[in-house]
Design a protein around this motif. Structure first.
Motif, PDB file in Angstrom:
ATOM      1  N   TYR A 186       0.817  -1.218   0.000  1.00 22.68           N
ATOM      2  CA  TYR A 186       0.000   0.000   0.000  1.00 22.68           C
ATOM      3  C   TYR A 186       0.854   1.272   0.000  1.00 22.68           C
ATOM      4  CZ  TYR A 186      -3.518   3.440   1.232  1.00 22.68           C
ATOM      5  OH  TYR A 186      -4.334   4.550   1.230  1.00 22.68           O
ATOM      6  N   ASP A 187       1.784   1.355   0.941  1.00 20.92           N
ATOM      7  CA  ASP A 187       2.580   2.579   1.040  1.00 20.92           C
ATOM      8  C   ASP A 187       3.469   2.761  -0.179  1.00 20.92           C
ATOM      9  OD1 ASP A 187       1.344   2.898   3.412  1.00 20.92           O
ATOM     10  OD2 ASP A 187       3.133   2.709   4.668  1.00 20.92           O
ATOM     11  N   PHE A 188       3.887   1.654  -0.736  1.00 20.64           N
ATOM     12  CA  PHE A 188       4.746   1.709  -1.922  1.00 20.64           C
ATOM     13  C   PHE A 188       3.952   2.283  -3.104  1.00 20.64           C
ATOM     14  CE2 PHE A 188       7.313  -0.543  -5.274  1.00 20.64           C
ATOM     15  CZ  PHE A 188       8.529   0.026  -4.941  1.00 20.64           C
ATOM     16  N   CYS A 189       2.713   1.835  -3.276  1.00 21.24           N
ATOM     17  CA  CYS A 189       1.884   2.316  -4.387  1.00 21.24           C
ATOM     18  C   CYS A 189       1.452   3.759  -4.214  1.00 21.24           C
ATOM     19  CB  CYS A 189       0.615   1.471  -4.517  1.00 21.24           C
ATOM     20  SG  CYS A 189       0.864  -0.039  -5.435  1.00 21.24           S
ATOM     21  N   TRP A 190       1.060   4.119  -2.999  1.00 21.48           N
ATOM     22  CA  TRP A 190       0.351   5.378  -2.805  1.00 21.48           C
ATOM     23  C   TRP A 190       1.164   6.483  -2.161  1.00 21.48           C
ATOM     24  CZ3 TRP A 190      -3.587   5.540  -5.881  1.00 21.48           C
ATOM     25  CH2 TRP A 190      -4.220   4.353  -6.229  1.00 21.48           C
ATOM     26  N   SER A 191       2.417   6.241  -1.826  1.00 24.90           N
ATOM     27  CA  SER A 191       3.211   7.308  -1.197  1.00 24.90           C
ATOM     28  C   SER A 191       3.487   8.424  -2.194  1.00 24.90           C
ATOM     29  CB  SER A 191       4.521   6.742  -0.663  1.00 24.90           C
ATOM     30  OG  SER A 191       5.214   6.074  -1.695  1.00 24.90           O
TER      31      SER A 191
END
Lengths: 192, 330
Positions: A186-191
Motif C-alpha cells: 500500500y505505502d509503496f503504491c500510494w506514497s
C-alpha cells in the motif's frame, strides 16, 4: 510438439510455452507461473508485476504475518506439502485432495484460482486427476473445487494474462481497490 | 516500531532476560523496552557484546554509533534488512545515465529549496520581513529546473542554503550568533546544534534506506562516497529544514539551552551530554509528530516520512514512475 501460435503476433501461446517447459526439462523457458502469481493476477496485476520483479515490501505488515501464521499452523497434522518441479507447491490432505488454506473468505476468488491452477497443472503436466478443497480454518468452512471445461478455460486465460503483465517493462498503474489498505504494498503504491 | 533510544552516558548495553539494559558506570541499571524500538543511538562510550547484537538482530533493531564530536561513525544493522540485487542494478543504471541522474538530483534540490522556503515563510508571517530571502529562494527554484549538470545542481543547492542560513541571525535571539555554516568542527553554539541535528537526520535516514533494499552508497546529487552513505546525504537535504532547523529554533527561542549545554575549546564548540540530551528529546518528539498524509489517507509520523521517501525513490527506480521529492505540504 509445437505449440499453437497467436494469430496476431505469431508468438507461441503462453499456455503451450508453460506446458512444454514443464513437461520437458530440455525446454528452457523463463516463463513460470507459481500459485501465488495466480492469486496476485486475480487480486491486483500491479502486485503481480512487483512479485515478478522480486520487489518485496514490509515483511512486518500485520496481514502478511497473520496469513503466514494461519498457513503454517492450520491442519498441521493432516497436511503434506508437495513440491513439483520446483514450480508449484500444493498441499495434500490425508485423503489425497489438494487443499488451499486461506486466513479468511474475503478474497476467495484468488485462492480458488490458485487451487484450480494446481489441479490443472497436476492434470496436464503430471497426469493425475485430483479434487480440491478450499479451507478457511478460522471460519471453520471448507468447499470443494473441481476442474471443469469452464474452470480450465479460466486457468488458461489467467496464464495468458499473467504472461502479458510480467512481460511488460512497466507495472500496470495503481488503481484504488477496496482491499488496497490491507496490502503490504500500500505505502509503496500510494506514497507518490 | 518507531521509538529511538538515545544513550548518552558511558557504560555497557547488555541483554538481560528478554530485554536490553544499560548499566552505567556508577552501576545504575536502565531497561530499554525493545519491542517498539526502531534503533538505539549510542553517544557515550559503550561496551557491548555479541549476545546483545544477536538479540537486537532478532528484534530488527539497528544500533547507530556516534563519535566523540557527535559525528556519525557507523551502524550495526539487523541482518534481516532487505537485500535485492535488482534494486541495486537499477540504482546504478540511473546513476550511470547522466540525464536520469540529473533528473533525480534536480528533484532533490527543488524539494530541499521548497522546505527551506517553508521555514522562511513561517518566520516571515511572524514579525520578520524576509521577503528578499523568499524571492532569492524562488529564483533558485526556477534556476534548478534548467541546470545542465549535477555539479551545477549542487551549486544551486549551496547558494539557496546560504541565502537561507543568512536569516538565522535575524530569527535567533541574542547570544546565539550564527554567522554562516561551519562544521569540522562547528565554531559556535548554533553550528554545534545544526551539526548534531543533521547527524541525527542522517542516521535516521540510514535506517529508512536500509529498510528498502536500496544501497545507501549509490547517490544522485552527492557523488557516491567511499566512506559515507551518500544516498543518505541526498535524502537528508530534504529533511534538515523540517527536522534539524525547526528543533534548533524551538529550543533556542524558548530558552531551553544554557551555557552549560555547550563546551567551547579552541575554535570548536560542541554540545555537552546535557545539551545533546535536551536536543535529542526535542528531536524525538518532532519525529513522533504526525501529519495527515493526503495520498496515504492516514496520519503518518515525521519519522515515517523518511521511510516513505526511500519507498518513493525505490519505486521510481524499479517502475519508472515519476519521483517527486518530499515537499512540506502543511
Amino acid at each position: 510438439m509445437s505449440g499453437h501460435t497467436d494469430e496476431r503476433t505469431g508468438e507461441t501461446d503462453p499456455v503451450d510455452l508453460l506446458l512444454e517447459s514443464a513437461r520437458d526439462e530440455a525446454v528452457e523457458s523463463s516463463f513460470h507461473v507459481t500459485g501465488v502469481m495466480m492469486q496476485y493476477y486475480e487480486v491486483c496485476e500491479r502486485e503481480l508485476w512487483f512479485e515478478s520483479r522480486n520487489i518485496e515490501i514490509d515483511r512486518e505488515n500485520p496481514n502478511v504475518v497473520r496469513g503466514t501464521h494461519v498457513d503454517e499452523t492450520a491442519y498441521d497434522e493432516q497436511r503434506r506439502n508437495l513440491s513439483i518441479d520446483g514450480r508449484i507447491a500444493p498441499d495434500l490432505l490425508d485423503d489425497g485432495r489438494v487443499v488451499e488454506v486461506k486466513p479468511s473468505s474475503t478474497l476467495v476468488e484468488p485462492a480458488r484460482l490458485q487451487l484450480l491452477y494446481y489441479l490443472w497443472y497436476l492434470d496436464r503436466v503430471v497426469g493425475v486427476e485430483k479434487e480440491g478443497v478450499l479451507a478457511h480454518p478460522t471460519e471453520r468452512k471448507r468447499e470443494s473445487v473441481e476442474l471443469t471445461d469452464e474452470t480450465e478455460q479460466q486457468v488458461e486465460d489467467a496464464i495468458r494474462g499473467i504472461y502479458d503483465v510480467i512481460r511488460s517493462e512497466t507495472p500496470p498503474p495503481a488503481t484504488e481497490k477496496p482491499f488496497c489498505e490491507s496490502c503490504a504494498y500500500y505505502d509503496f503504491c500510494w506514497s507518490c | 516500531m518507531n521509538d529511538n533510544y538515545h544513550i548518552f552516558s558511558d557504560g555497557r548495553v547488555e541483554r538481560h532476560n528478554d530485554t536490553v539494559r544499560l548499566v552505567t558506570e556508577d552501576d545504575e541499571k536502565k531497561y530499554l523496552p525493545i519491542e517498539n524500538a526502531e534503533a538505539l543511538y549510542l553517544h557515550g562510550q559503550i561496551d557491548f557484546n555479541t549476545r546483545v547484537i544477536s538479540f537486537l538482530d532478532d528484534h530488527g533493531v539497528a544500533m547507530h554509533v556516534f563519535g566523540w564530536n557527535d559525528y556519525y561513525s557507523g551502524s550495526i544493522m539487523p541482518e534481516r534488512g532487505q537485500t535485492s540485487g535488482q534494486t541495486v542494478v537499477e540504482q546504478v543504471r540511473a546513476y550511470d545515465d547522466e540525464a536520469h541522474r540529473g533528473n533525480i538530483a534536480r528533484e532533490i534540490v527543488a524539494g530541499s529549496i521548497h522546505n527551506m522556503r517553508a521555514n522562511v515563510t513561517y518566520y516571515d508571517n511572524r514579525d520578520y520581513d524576509l521577503g528578499a530571502t523568499l524571492e532569492s529562494l524562488d529564483r533558485r527554484r526556477d534556476e534548478i529546473k534548467s541546470v545542465a549538470s549535477v555539479e551545477e545542481a549542487m551549486g544551486v543547492e549551496a547558494s539557496a542554503r546560504r541565502a537561507y542560513y543568512a536569516i538565522f541571525d535575524q530569527i535567533l535571539p541574542d547570544g546565539f550568533v550564527f554567522g554562516g555554516r561551519k562544521y569540522n568542527p562547528p565554531n559556535n553554539k548554533v553550528n554545534s546544534l545544526i551539526s548534531f541535528g543533521n547527524s541525527l537526520v542522517y542516521a535516521n535516514i540510514v535506517s529508512a534506506i536500509r529498510a528498502t533494499a536500496l544501497d545507501p552508497t549509490i547517490s544522485y546529487l552527492h557523488e557516491p562516497g567511499e566512506r559515507r552513505y551518500s544516498l543518505a546525504l541526498d535524502l537528508a537535504d530534504l529533511f534538515k529544514p523540517v527536522l534539524t532547523d525547526r528543533v534548533v529554533f524551538r529550543l533556542v527561542n524558548r530558552g531551553q539551552l544554557s551555557d552549560d549545554d555547550f563546551d567551547s575549546e579552541m575554535n570548536a564548540c560542541l554540545l555537552t551530554e546535557s545539551g545533546r540530551e535536551t536536543f535529542s528529546k526535542e528531536f524525538e518528539q518532532t519525529l513522533d509528530r504526525t501529519i495527515d498524509h493526503p495520498r496515504l489517507n492516514r496520519k503518518v509520523s515525521y519519522q515515517y516520512l523518511l521511510r516513505v521517501e526511500a519507498y518513493k525513490l525505490k519505486k521510481h527506480l524499479l517502475t519508472g514512475e515519476a519521483y517527486e521529492s518530499f515537499e512540506r505540504w502543511w
